[in-house]
Design a protein around this motif. Structure first.
Motif: not given
Length: 267
Positions: A147-148, A151, A198, A203, A206, A210
């Protein structure tokens, strides 16, 4: 709870965990606004005042959820700090006595921890602290990286429009907590730093997903397992400052390496 009794947190708990009941304050702690409902007094009459007494002020209901939020914070700190041992069962009344409150806000806070995967319900006994294996943590680290990392790379590409120095105090806060060897304080500062990063993506989902994964990765691995050494926390915090520099410099390779290794070696 006895009729007419208003739950208040003990003085030591109020001093260590400030009550923050507004949605904005809870969001700053990384909690879902919908995760902390307001609770009124069980005997409160929700009907409006009769027309014959318009000047009578509305009856203010005791706000138990603020105490629940403080207990929830205290339980999370106890989990991260190793005071609550994986595999052990804790009852609501026993924890309530420990915190100086009734069992009701403790049980309510524990139900939130059940949703977060930190504890499990044991019928007629209480709540068992979940055992977390090394494999569990490795899987959480893998998901966080999936995920990160993308990003962070997207943020690096737009780094010229981001005020990176504004995030430096959050990174420095993790360094301060690490130097003190305060695992619970470090866990909170660590999540705050990652949430702020983030949030720059815009988002919101997200950020929520997260942060939940991040919190789950901070629970203890095994009963009586070794606590993170101060040196480990200091090294982890140093990666935050290095990441900000790499993002500002648009050093994509370093960004990817730092974020991936940060999760792999997360405390």
């Amino acid at each position: 709870m006895e009729q007419g009794r208003t739950e208040t947190a003990p003085s030591w708990l109020r001093a260590s965990v400030p009550a923050q009941a507004t949605p904005a304050a809870r969001a700053a702690r990384g909690e879902h606004p919908c995760a902390e409902p307001a609770y009124g007094h069980p005997d409160a009459d929700p009907s409006p005042a009769p027309p014959s007494a318009p000047s009578t002020p509305a009856r203010k209901l005791p706000q138990r959820h603020s105490v629940r939020g403080q207990i929830l914070d205290a339980l999370r700190s106890a989990l991260v700090g190793g005071e609550l041992i994986p595999g052990e069962v804790y009852s609501g009344p026993a924890l309530g006595e420990r915190f100086g409150v009734s069992a009701t806000p403790v049980r309510e806070a524990m139900q939130q921890l059940v949703l977060e995967g930190a504890v499990e319900v044991v019928p007629n006994r209480g709540f068992r602290v979940a055992r977390r294996s090394a494999r569990d943590l490795a899987e959480l680290a893998e998901i966080r990286a999936l995920l990160e990392v993308p990003a962070m790379l997207r943020l690096a590409r737009t780094s010229q429009t981001v005020d990176w120095p504004a995030l430096r105090p959050l990174a420095e806060a993790t360094a301060t907590a690490a130097a003190r060897g305060d695992r619970a304080l470090y866990a909170e500062a660590d999540r705050a730093f990652h949430r702020a990063l983030l949030a720059l993506t815009g988002n919101r989902q997200l950020v929520l997903v997260a942060d939940d994964l991040h919190r789950r990765s901070q629970w203890p691995v095994a009963p009586h397992g070794p606590a993170a050494r101060t040196a480990d926390l200091v090294a982890d915090a140093a990666e935050h400052l290095a990441l900000l520099e790499a993002l500002a410099a648009q050093d994509f390779a370093t960004v990817e390496m730092l974020v991936t290794e940060h999760f792999t070696g997360a405390a």
